[in-house]
Design a protein around this motif. Sequence first.
Motif: not given
Length: 178
Positions: A10-18, A20-26
């Motif tokens: 769990e040290r690194a994780f990412v939460v992406i939802n609708e 976020h734009s594609l560049p921000i998600a990347m």
Amino acid sequence: AGSGGKYSFERAFVVINEKHSLPIAMNLVRDCIQVSLDHPVCPKVDIDPEVIERERELTRANRVHCSDQILRKLVGITCKANRTCAKQSNEARRIVLEDIRSGRKRNEGNSSDVCEIENSSACSDLDVSLCSGNMSSREMLEKFISLTSSGIEDNEERSILASKIRDGFMDIGSLLDW
């Protein structure tokens, strides 16, 4: 990207939802990968089975551990004999174990705590020293009985419970092979 958590994965994780734009998600994914690369999870070290067995032997030889196991069995015996003493017997186990850990003898500071079978031969074969000789197994047993039965008003009922606990203690005497 986030960091933290109880487990190493769990040290690194990412939460992406609708939102976020594609560049921000990347960018979030890239940051998460970078955190993972900067803080790799160490592989689980295989422990030699012989080392594990030696540690288990040390635990079994530990007098406080053995005393705790015996006291837990006495709580079970007490609960089978008289369910109303369950809470009292668990508290008695805790108190006796703390006395063993701290090295206090049974009668220190409590003159009313008298061993009923002090001169009896009933437990002589089980009179093994606990914690460098500070409390014998008989003293441990009698303190447990005294504390457990202290709430029972009827002398006959208290005597029956004490007898059942002592009998159970004799049955688990093999655990005192220290």
